[in-house]
Design an enzyme around this catalytic site. Structure first.
Site, mmCIF file in Angstrom:
data_model
loop_
_atom_site.group_PDB
_atom_site.id
_atom_site.type_symbol
_atom_site.label_atom_id
_atom_site.label_comp_id
_atom_site.label_asym_id
_atom_site.label_seq_id
_atom_site.Cartn_x
_atom_site.Cartn_y
_atom_site.Cartn_z
ATOM 1 C CG HIS A 86 5.311 8.770 9.172
ATOM 2 N ND1 HIS A 86 4.425 7.771 9.539
ATOM 3 C CD2 HIS A 86 5.206 9.720 10.141
ATOM 4 C CE1 HIS A 86 3.836 8.104 10.668
ATOM 5 N NE2 HIS A 86 4.293 9.280 11.066
ATOM 6 C CD GLU A 138 2.183 12.097 2.396
ATOM 7 O OE1 GLU A 138 2.230 10.955 1.918
ATOM 8 O OE2 GLU A 138 1.426 12.398 3.326
ATOM 9 C CG ASP A 151 6.581 5.085 11.307
ATOM 10 O OD1 ASP A 151 6.545 4.729 10.120
ATOM 11 O OD2 ASP A 151 5.561 5.337 11.967
ATOM 12 C CG ASN A 173 6.829 3.941 5.012
ATOM 13 O OD1 ASN A 173 5.836 3.856 4.270
ATOM 14 N ND2 ASN A 173 6.720 4.189 6.307
ATOM 15 N N GLY A 228 -4.143 5.274 -2.739
ATOM 16 C CA GLY A 228 -3.098 5.240 -3.761
ATOM 17 C C GLY A 228 -2.779 6.569 -4.426
ATOM 18 C CB SER A 229 -3.281 10.151 -3.634
ATOM 19 O OG SER A 229 -2.653 10.362 -2.394
ATOM 20 C CG ASN A 230 1.929 9.527 -1.555
ATOM 21 O OD1 ASN A 230 2.687 10.460 -1.803
ATOM 22 N ND2 ASN A 230 1.126 9.516 -0.508
ATOM 23 C CG LEU A 261 -2.503 1.162 6.237
ATOM 24 C CD1 LEU A 261 -3.999 1.323 6.476
ATOM 25 C CD2 LEU A 261 -1.739 2.274 6.950
ATOM 26 C CE LYS A 262 -3.023 -6.305 7.393
ATOM 27 N NZ LYS A 262 -3.620 -6.836 8.616
HETATM 28 C C1 GRF Z 1 0.102 9.050 3.055
HETATM 29 O O1 GRF Z 1 -0.240 10.114 3.893
HETATM 30 C C2 GRF Z 1 1.421 8.444 3.473
HETATM 31 O O2 GRF Z 1 2.291 9.353 4.056
HETATM 32 C C3 GRF Z 1 1.022 7.431 4.488
HETATM 33 O O3 GRF Z 1 -0.214 6.923 4.047
HETATM 34 C C4 GRF Z 1 -0.860 7.889 3.229
HETATM 35 C C5 GRF Z 1 -1.172 7.210 1.929
HETATM 36 O O4 GRF Z 1 -1.996 7.972 1.096
HETATM 37 N N1 GRF Z 1 2.042 6.440 4.679
HETATM 38 P P1 GRF Z 1 -2.262 7.505 -0.387
HETATM 39 O O5 GRF Z 1 -2.843 6.095 -0.305
HETATM 40 O O6 GRF Z 1 -0.966 7.527 -1.117
HETATM 41 O O7 GRF Z 1 -3.257 8.466 -0.944
#
Ligand code: GRF
Length: 199
Positions: free
Chosen positions: A106, A176, A147, A104, A13-15, A87-88
């Site tokens: 990527h 990101e 994607d 999304n 969950g860093s994003n 991831l699903k």
């Molecule tokens: C990121 O690299 C994103 O591009 C991909 O999954 C990763 C998620 O990282 N879809 P986080 O859980 O947000 O740290």
């Protein structure tokens, strides 16, 4: 009224954190806010981050046809669904109802290094193995193929000769965190403009 965002995340969950922080920092200027974080994994660290920020959290089952997820999104009156390390597969009935409203990120320059099974370290390993000197970040709208939806934004990141999958992943992830919250904001603004100007 700020747009209501749901973030779906399976992992660390860093994003998600970058998005929460971005809109918190904008305070009264913000045009969107995260009102729901949902995960297919009850133990996802993303849920802990959300709970810490006093955002509603939910865990949902992915074995149904998407009805449970759809119900969550409807109940929270979600305007825009943001996938952040989710991831699903998103079921077709959810994609249909939220057409053009699911985005999304990527960690590569799509259409390169994308598709089913291309996630996490695998992406960066494939980039290094290919010998390319450039990778990056792609934000795209979701359609029913992995994607493949329309690209909203991309940013390039160099691949250094000494890179490992880990060092490259870290460089891409930092980008990101800058790109994604701002693109989410832009998409939310465009949605609001569209709502204001459509007859
Ligand atoms: C990121 O690299 C994103 O591009 C991909 O999954 C990763 C998620 O990282 N879809 P986080 O859980 O947000 O740290």
């Amino acid at each position: 009224m700020p747009s209501r965002l749901a973030v779906l995340a399976s992992g660390r969950g860093s994003n998600l954190q970058a998005i929460i922080d971005h809109f918190d920092n904008l305070a009264r200027e913000r045009i969107a806010k995260v009102v729901l974080v949902a995960s297919n994994r009850a133990d996802s660290p993303a849920l802990i981050r959300a709970a810490t920020a006093s955002i509603d959290i939910a865990h949902f089952d992915t074995t149904d046809d998407g009805s449970m997820l759809l119900e969550l999104l409807r109940k929270s009156r979600i305007d825009l669904v943001v996938l952040a390390g989710y991831l699903k597969r998103i079921p077709p009935k959810v994609i249909r109802e939220y057409a053009g409203r699911i985005i999304n990120i990527h960690p590569a320059l799509l259409p390169a290094f994308g598709g089913e099974g291309m996630y996490g370290a695998r992406v960066h390993e494939a980039v290094i193995a290919s010998g390319t000197k450039e990778t990056g970040v792609t934000v795209h709208l979701l359609d029913d193929e992995y994607d493949r939806g329309p690209i909203v934004a991309q940013w390039r990141v160099p691949v250094e000769p000494s890179d490992t999958a880990d060092s490259l992943a870290a460089r891409v992830l930092n980008v990101e965190h800058v790109v994604y919250p701002r693109v989410v904001e832009m998409v939310a603004i465009l949605q609001q403009l569209e709502a204001m100007t459509s007859a």
